[in-house]
Design an enzyme around this catalytic site. Structure first.
Site, PDB file in Angstrom:
ATOM      1  CE  LYS A 180      -1.631   2.916   3.010  1.00 36.21           C
ATOM      2  NZ  LYS A 180      -1.775   4.152   2.240  1.00 36.21           N
ATOM      3  N   GLY A 231       7.382   5.226   7.677  1.00 38.84           N
ATOM      4  CA  GLY A 231       6.624   6.469   7.788  1.00 38.84           C
ATOM      5  C   GLY A 231       6.987   7.204   9.062  1.00 38.84           C
ATOM      6  CB  SER A 232       5.377  10.026  10.727  1.00 39.57           C
ATOM      7  OG  SER A 232       4.079   9.504  10.910  1.00 39.57           O
ATOM      8  CB  ALA A 234       2.684  10.397  14.899  1.00 37.31           C
ATOM      9  CB  THR A 235       1.813   6.794  11.126  1.00 38.33           C
ATOM     10  OG1 THR A 235       1.443   8.139  10.825  1.00 38.33           O
ATOM     11  CG2 THR A 235       0.811   5.861  10.491  1.00 38.33           C
ATOM     12  N   GLY A 236       3.758   5.214  13.168  1.00 31.97           N
ATOM     13  CA  GLY A 236       4.412   3.959  13.561  1.00 31.97           C
ATOM     14  C   GLY A 236       3.861   3.439  14.886  1.00 31.97           C
ATOM     15  CD  GLU A 253      13.759   0.943   8.746  1.00 30.61           C
ATOM     16  OE1 GLU A 253      14.440   1.944   8.504  1.00 30.61           O
ATOM     17  OE2 GLU A 253      14.146   0.039   9.486  1.00 30.61           O
TER      18      GLU A 253
HETATM   19  P1  NAD Z   1       2.958   8.776   7.478  1.00 32.22           P
HETATM   20  O1  NAD Z   1       3.245   8.068   8.738  1.00 32.22           O
HETATM   21  O2  NAD Z   1       2.022   9.914   7.496  1.00 32.22           O
HETATM   22  O3  NAD Z   1       2.387   7.774   6.361  1.00 32.22           O
HETATM   23  C1  NAD Z   1       3.083   6.623   5.942  1.00 32.22           C
HETATM   24  C2  NAD Z   1       2.102   5.611   5.407  1.00 32.22           C
HETATM   25  O4  NAD Z   1       1.262   5.172   6.480  1.00 32.22           O
HETATM   26  C3  NAD Z   1       1.156   6.100   4.322  1.00 32.22           C
HETATM   27  O5  NAD Z   1       1.008   5.072   3.355  1.00 32.22           O
HETATM   28  C4  NAD Z   1      -0.143   6.325   5.075  1.00 32.22           C
HETATM   29  O6  NAD Z   1      -1.303   6.230   4.256  1.00 32.22           O
HETATM   30  C5  NAD Z   1      -0.106   5.192   6.071  1.00 32.22           C
HETATM   31  N1  NAD Z   1      -0.926   5.390   7.277  1.00 32.22           N
HETATM   32  C6  NAD Z   1      -1.382   6.538   7.818  1.00 32.22           C
HETATM   33  N2  NAD Z   1      -2.076   6.300   8.955  1.00 32.22           N
HETATM   34  C7  NAD Z   1      -2.033   4.966   9.150  1.00 32.22           C
HETATM   35  C8  NAD Z   1      -2.542   4.108  10.156  1.00 32.22           C
HETATM   36  N3  NAD Z   1      -3.238   4.562  11.205  1.00 32.22           N
HETATM   37  N4  NAD Z   1      -2.299   2.783  10.060  1.00 32.22           N
HETATM   38  C9  NAD Z   1      -1.561   2.288   9.019  1.00 32.22           C
HETATM   39  N5  NAD Z   1      -1.082   3.053   8.028  1.00 32.22           N
HETATM   40  C10 NAD Z   1      -1.302   4.386   8.088  1.00 32.22           C
HETATM   41  O7  NAD Z   1       4.401   9.190   6.934  1.00 32.22           O
HETATM   42  P2  NAD Z   1       4.741  10.093   5.669  1.00 32.22           P
HETATM   43  O8  NAD Z   1       4.409  11.501   6.032  1.00 32.22           O
HETATM   44  O9  NAD Z   1       4.172   9.470   4.455  1.00 32.22           O
HETATM   45  O10 NAD Z   1       6.326   9.927   5.579  1.00 32.22           O
HETATM   46  C11 NAD Z   1       7.233  10.781   6.182  1.00 32.22           C
HETATM   47  C12 NAD Z   1       7.862  10.132   7.395  1.00 32.22           C
HETATM   48  O11 NAD Z   1       8.441   8.872   7.044  1.00 32.22           O
HETATM   49  C13 NAD Z   1       9.011  10.940   7.976  1.00 32.22           C
HETATM   50  O12 NAD Z   1       8.922  10.975   9.384  1.00 32.22           O
HETATM   51  C14 NAD Z   1      10.250  10.152   7.563  1.00 32.22           C
HETATM   52  O13 NAD Z   1      11.375  10.364   8.365  1.00 32.22           O
HETATM   53  C15 NAD Z   1       9.738   8.755   7.615  1.00 32.22           C
HETATM   54  N6  NAD Z   1      10.574   7.858   6.814  1.00 32.22           N
HETATM   55  C16 NAD Z   1      11.349   6.908   7.427  1.00 32.22           C
HETATM   56  C17 NAD Z   1      12.205   6.094   6.684  1.00 32.22           C
HETATM   57  C18 NAD Z   1      13.094   5.073   7.334  1.00 32.22           C
HETATM   58  O14 NAD Z   1      13.615   4.213   6.624  1.00 32.22           O
HETATM   59  N7  NAD Z   1      13.330   5.108   8.630  1.00 32.22           N
HETATM   60  C19 NAD Z   1      12.258   6.245   5.303  1.00 32.22           C
HETATM   61  C20 NAD Z   1      11.466   7.219   4.710  1.00 32.22           C
HETATM   62  C21 NAD Z   1      10.618   8.005   5.467  1.00 32.22           C
END
Ligand code: NAD
Length: 483
Positions: A180, A231-232, A234-236, A253
């Site tokens: 996704k 992702g972020s 907070a979402t993690g 990650e």
């Molecule tokens: P995000 O957490 O907003 O979204 C990431 C994904 O999660 C999207 O596909 C989103 O639709 C999905 N999502 C949102 N809410 C969810 C939920 N409740 N349950 C499951 N999935 C959900 O992050 P973003 O804004 O897309 O990405 C930016 C962040 O990602 C930054 O903090 C960045 O540092 C981090 N990031 C980390 C790595 C790493 O390898 N450590 C790599 C790239 C980006």
């Protein structure tokens, strides 16, 4: 003939489908996709429903026994074909990635090539059983078996790289997948699904676009065994909490607030271009970007001057323009967040070395901004900016620099820069991070584990360590006594 080819190219460029059970599929719901260089929607794609997810998961479960029964060598052949398809479609996918993500075209094409290379790199890693005992009495070994169906959730900053890593790791280790992408950048991932539709057996790879709710459904789904989330923070945390309901395995990650410590013997002219690249490429939207620079007072002024000199070379613009080195911020939400951080910084005694102004256009453009004289407690130092604005902070005593670098809940990576490699290595090893670099930043490879300490993540990707997170260790313990 030429007309037919143009029609095919247009279809490839403009039509987007989900991939479920080896078939392309539409959906009643649609997602608008915005080009961040114009602020306007330029394409639409289907948004998967809960029923679509159920179908994809059922297909992935059906495909699992045959796929997991293949050897690593057999699965490698499929992955190599996928890597070849990525390379053959590098121009098309690169252009699509620039349109939806914003990054300069050359960098978008590099992302496709890197995804292909990393995919092949993953298949070079061998996973063997661990033999614990084999004597006259007993044989005990640990075998590694696929977990089952992996749900892969990706962000918008490097959609292809961050899909390819977990996708290939899961497939190589014998799992089937549902991918996704972020709702901000679904198109290039959907297109890859379409291009590899006939490469893998039906149901082995499923690709579903959708909003955040679809992500949550994946984390809750009883038919999914593992979530690989990028992702972020907070979402993690939400993903981990939700996955706990079915005790899914998770790899997280997450974000970072990487510090780069520049020691007094470093040459500012040599270090500045490298630091600038590590902080600003992809407009700073990189998890492991340099997000705070700590410079020794002896070289502080010279480093600031060299960074400004470098910043002037980075033209901001539409990623499709050949002159552009910094594209727009990827989406409105992130743009507003970075502008808010800028405004917060302006309220303090901070000085702007360069930048600090926001172009008034429909696109989400932001000039590269370097800021000094910021308080260590200010938001621009404490928070992950994930944008083209970086603070440069001064230190006198390296112990103080290490303490300040570590004074954060983030722990993704960090770096130390010096002519004295031994001293720099000793300092780097004290950073509370998943990866500590010396005289480099953002250097990753398929055979090196990557991931975050503290709140920057759970688990590691790549290398044997990362691949084993897609596998269950199974102890086979044999008493060699005939019954
Ligand atoms: P995000 O957490 O907003 O979204 C990431 C994904 O999660 C999207 O596909 C989103 O639709 C999905 N999502 C949102 N809410 C969810 C939920 N409740 N349950 C499951 N999935 C959900 O992050 P973003 O804004 O897309 O990405 C930016 C962040 O990602 C930054 O903090 C960045 O540092 C981090 N990031 C980390 C790595 C790493 O390898 N450590 C790599 C790239 C980006």
């Amino acid at each position: 003939m030429a007309q037919a080819q143009a029609a095919v190219q247009n279809t490839l460029r403009n039509d987007f489908s989900l991939l479920i059970d080896g078939e392309l599929a539409g959906s009643a719901e649609r997602l608008d996709v915005i080009n961040p260089a114009t602020g306007k929607a330029f394409a639409q794609c289907p948004a998967a429903s809960r029923a679509d997810l159920d179908r994809a998961v059922a297909a992935a479960r059906r495909a699992l026994p045959a796929w997991s029964a293949l050897s690593f060598a057999e699965r490698t052949e499929f992955i190599k074909r996928m890597a070849g398809i990525l390379r053959a479609n590098q121009d098309l996918l690169g252009e699509l990635l620039t349109r939806e993500q914003g990054k300069p075209l050359g960098q978008a094409k590099d992302e496709i090539a890197r995804a292909a290379g990393q995919s092949e790199g993953i298949t070079q890693i061998s996973i063997a059983s661990d033999l614990i005992t084999d004597d006259a009495e007993r044989r005990i070994e640990v075998r590694y078996v696929p977990l089952g169906v992996a749900g892969i959730i990706t962000p918008w900053n490097a959609p292809i790289n961050l899909a390819a890593g977990p996708l290939v790791s899961a497939l190589y280790t014998g799992n089937t997948v549902v991918v996704k992408p972020s709702p901000y950048t679904p198109l290039s991932t959907l297109k890859i699904g379409e291009l590899i539709k006939d490469v893998f057996p039906k149901g082995v790879v499923n690709v579903l676009a959708g909003g955040d709710a679809l992500g949550q459904w994946l984390t809750e789904h009883p038919g999914i065994d593992k979530i690989a989330f990028t992702g972020s923070v907070a979402t993690g945390k939400k993903v981990m909490a939700s996955a706990a309901g079915t005790l899914k395995r998770v790899t997280l990650e997450l974000g970072g607030n990487d510090a780069a410590i520049v020691l007094e013997d470093a040459d500012p002219q040599v270090v500045a271009p490298k630091l600038f690249f590590a902080g600003f490429v992809n407009s700073g939207q990189v998890c492991m970007a340099v997000k705070r620079i700590y410079a020794h007072e002896k070289i502080y002024d010279a480093l600031c001057a060299a960074l400004v000199e470098e910043a002037r070379k980075w033209t901001v613009g539409d990623g499709l323009d050949a002159a552009t080195k910094l594209g727009p911020i990827q989406n409105r939400m992130q743009y507003d967040k970075v502008v808010d951080l800028l405004n917060d910084t302006k309220k303090t005694r901070a000085k702007f070395l360069i930048g600090g102004d926001v172009p008034q256009t429909d696109g989400y453009f932001f000039n590269p901004t370097l800021v000094t004289d910021v308080d260590e407690k200010s938001r621009i130092v404490r928070e992950e900016q994930f944008g083209p604005i970086v603070p440069v902070l001064k230190f006198t005593d390296v112990e103080d620099a290490i303490r300040r670098a570590n004074d954060t809940r983030y722990g993704l990576s960090g770096s130390v820069w010096s002519k004295n490699i031994e001293r720099a290595t000793a300092i780097a090893a004290r950073l509370e991070v998943g990866t500590a670099w010396v005289n480099q930043h953002r250097a990753t490879a398929a055979n090196v584990p990557f991931g975050g300490a503290k709140e920057s993540g759970v688990g590691r990707v790549y290398a044997e360590m990362g691949l084993k997170s897609y596998m269950e260790p199974r102890v086979v313990s044999v008493l060699k006594q005939p019954m």
